[in-house]
Design a protein around this motif. Structure first.
Motif, PDB file in Angstrom:
ATOM      1  N   ASP A 220       0.826  -1.203   0.000  1.00  0.00           N
ATOM      2  CA  ASP A 220       0.000   0.000   0.000  1.00  0.00           C
ATOM      3  C   ASP A 220       0.860   1.253   0.000  1.00  0.00           C
ATOM      4  N   GLN A 221       0.221   2.393   0.156  1.00  0.00           N
ATOM      5  CA  GLN A 221       0.904   3.673   0.095  1.00  0.00           C
ATOM      6  C   GLN A 221       1.878   3.876   1.247  1.00  0.00           C
ATOM      7  N   SER A 222       1.767   3.051   2.287  1.00  0.00           N
ATOM      8  CA  SER A 222       2.688   3.136   3.426  1.00  0.00           C
ATOM      9  C   SER A 222       3.729   2.018   3.399  1.00  0.00           C
ATOM     10  N   ASP A 223       3.872   1.369   2.254  1.00  0.00           N
ATOM     11  CA  ASP A 223       4.833   0.275   2.065  1.00  0.00           C
ATOM     12  C   ASP A 223       4.515  -0.945   2.923  1.00  0.00           C
ATOM     13  N   ARG A 224       3.255  -1.096   3.308  1.00  0.00           N
ATOM     14  CA  ARG A 224       2.844  -2.278   4.049  1.00  0.00           C
ATOM     15  C   ARG A 224       2.208  -3.280   3.104  1.00  0.00           C
ATOM     16  N   PRO A 225       2.521  -4.556   3.222  1.00  0.00           N
ATOM     17  CA  PRO A 225       1.931  -5.548   2.322  1.00  0.00           C
ATOM     18  C   PRO A 225       0.437  -5.719   2.573  1.00  0.00           C
ATOM     19  N   ILE A 226      -0.338  -5.763   1.491  1.00  0.00           N
ATOM     20  CA  ILE A 226      -1.770  -6.006   1.572  1.00  0.00           C
ATOM     21  C   ILE A 226      -2.072  -7.467   1.268  1.00  0.00           C
ATOM     22  N   GLU A 227      -1.495  -7.974   0.189  1.00  0.00           N
ATOM     23  CA  GLU A 227      -1.784  -9.325  -0.275  1.00  0.00           C
ATOM     24  C   GLU A 227      -0.496 -10.016  -0.699  1.00  0.00           C
ATOM     25  N   PHE A 228      -0.392 -11.277  -0.327  1.00  0.00           N
ATOM     26  CA  PHE A 228       0.701 -12.131  -0.806  1.00  0.00           C
ATOM     27  C   PHE A 228       0.054 -13.305  -1.526  1.00  0.00           C
ATOM     28  N   ALA A 229       0.393 -13.492  -2.785  1.00  0.00           N
ATOM     29  CA  ALA A 229      -0.225 -14.548  -3.581  1.00  0.00           C
ATOM     30  C   ALA A 229       0.841 -15.423  -4.216  1.00  0.00           C
ATOM     31  N   VAL A 230       0.559 -16.707  -4.269  1.00  0.00           N
ATOM     32  CA  VAL A 230       1.433 -17.669  -4.944  1.00  0.00           C
ATOM     33  C   VAL A 230       0.616 -18.326  -6.046  1.00  0.00           C
ATOM     34  N   ALA A 231       1.018 -18.118  -7.294  1.00  0.00           N
ATOM     35  CA  ALA A 231       0.301 -18.666  -8.440  1.00  0.00           C
ATOM     36  C   ALA A 231       1.187 -19.678  -9.156  1.00  0.00           C
ATOM     37  N   VAL A 232       0.567 -20.772  -9.596  1.00  0.00           N
ATOM     38  CA  VAL A 232       1.289 -21.845 -10.279  1.00  0.00           C
ATOM     39  C   VAL A 232       0.641 -22.064 -11.642  1.00  0.00           C
ATOM     40  N   TYR A 233       1.474 -22.115 -12.685  1.00  0.00           N
ATOM     41  CA  TYR A 233       0.988 -22.221 -14.055  1.00  0.00           C
ATOM     42  C   TYR A 233       1.623 -23.405 -14.775  1.00  0.00           C
ATOM     43  N   PRO A 234       0.859 -24.121 -15.598  1.00  0.00           N
ATOM     44  CA  PRO A 234       1.471 -25.133 -16.474  1.00  0.00           C
ATOM     45  C   PRO A 234       2.458 -24.455 -17.419  1.00  0.00           C
ATOM     46  N   ALA A 235       3.437 -25.204 -17.894  1.00  0.00           N
ATOM     47  CA  ALA A 235       4.511 -24.630 -18.696  1.00  0.00           C
ATOM     48  C   ALA A 235       4.014 -23.961 -19.972  1.00  0.00           C
ATOM     49  N   ASP A 236       2.916 -24.457 -20.551  1.00  0.00           N
ATOM     50  CA  ASP A 236       2.465 -23.918 -21.831  1.00  0.00           C
ATOM     51  C   ASP A 236       1.404 -22.839 -21.685  1.00  0.00           C
ATOM     52  N   ARG A 237       1.188 -22.352 -20.463  1.00  0.00           N
ATOM     53  CA  ARG A 237       0.147 -21.343 -20.251  1.00  0.00           C
ATOM     54  C   ARG A 237       0.713 -20.022 -19.762  1.00  0.00           C
ATOM     55  N   TRP A 238       1.953 -19.778 -20.017  1.00  0.00           N
ATOM     56  CA  TRP A 238       2.572 -18.574 -19.475  1.00  0.00           C
ATOM     57  C   TRP A 238       3.567 -17.993 -20.460  1.00  0.00           C
TER      58      TRP A 238
END
Length: 247
Positions: A220-238
């Motif tokens: 955010d605007q105060s350098d505080r984390p709002i969301e942490f996400a881990v996304a995993v993709y098949p090799a042919d979808r990125w």
């Protein structure tokens, strides 16, 4: 830095604007894009410049031409970058394009968040965190599995995070609306590995299949984390693209 700000040639600036419309989902596979004559008129450039713009889009595999019919958006087997999803969410109110759906398979408070989540969200050791796990489909194919983590303190102000239903505007936009905090920048960490336990939710059938993993943290605007996400993709979808100056 935008193409225009960096002094890129006009044909590249035009191609970049059309490319952004394609990757944001505004222009979908099969949609016809403006003709050379229309591009020249819309951007007030010469026909040769418009021709070079469309040629660049074809070279990138984003569009294809059909003799006697026109130029159309190609069927892209890639996932859109987070920045493009946020842009779409803020302009249209929806984070996913047509033909894409997300199945929320978990929405819960984890009493003791994993160490990497605690570190990313800057929580105290042993803190609880909200976990939203989803599988994203494009048509009838699984395109992504991802887990978003939030400070458990948001359970009261953003209760939809704990409901196993899609938040159509996206979780970040929802949290911004509920809290007044606004995501101002993000950091991504990208790596490749064997699918392991992610093989089954992605429908790969082989735990040794390669996947791409993106760890995405929004601040955010105060350098505080709002969301942490881990996304995993098949090799042919990125696909990964980066523009940089050589000077």
């Amino acid at each position: 830095m935008s193409s225009e700000a960096s002094g890129a040639p006009k044909f590249r600036q035009i191609a970049e604007q059309i490319r952004a419309r394609i990757l944001s989902g505004e222009l979908r596979p099969g949609d016809e894009i403006p003709s050379e004559r229309a591009v020249a008129a819309e951007y007030d450039v010469s026909r040769p410049t418009a021709t070079k713009s469309l040629m660049l889009l074809r070279e990138l595999g984003l569009v294809h031409s059909v003799q006697g019919s026109g130029t159309f958006v190609s069927d892209l087997a890639v996932n859109r970058r987070a920045s493009e999803r946020y842009t779409k969410a803020r302009t249209s109110g929806r984070i996913y394009a047509d033909g894409t759906r997300a199945e929320i398979v978990a929405a819960e408070v984890v009493p003791e968040a994993p160490e990497h989540v605690v570190r990313a969200l800057q929580l105290d050791a042993g803190s609880a965190a909200i976990r939203r796990h989803r599988i994203t489909w494009e048509g009838d194919r699984r395109a992504e599995t991802s887990t978003s983590w939030f400070n458990a303190e948001l359970a009261g102000t953003a209760p939809q995070l704990l409901v196993r239903e899609r938040i159509f505007s996206g979780t970040l936009t929802y949290v911004e609306t509920q809290t007044g905090r606004r995501g101002t920048y993000a950091r991504d960490r990208t790596c490749a590995r064997a699918a392991g336990v992610d093989a089954e939710p992605l429908g790969l059938g082989d735990e040794s299949a390669p996947v791409l993993v993106v760890e995405h943290t929004v601040y955010d605007q105060s350098d505080r984390p709002i969301e942490f996400a881990v996304a995993v993709y098949p090799a042919d979808r990125w696909t990964y693209e980066q523009r940089y100056d050589l000077s």
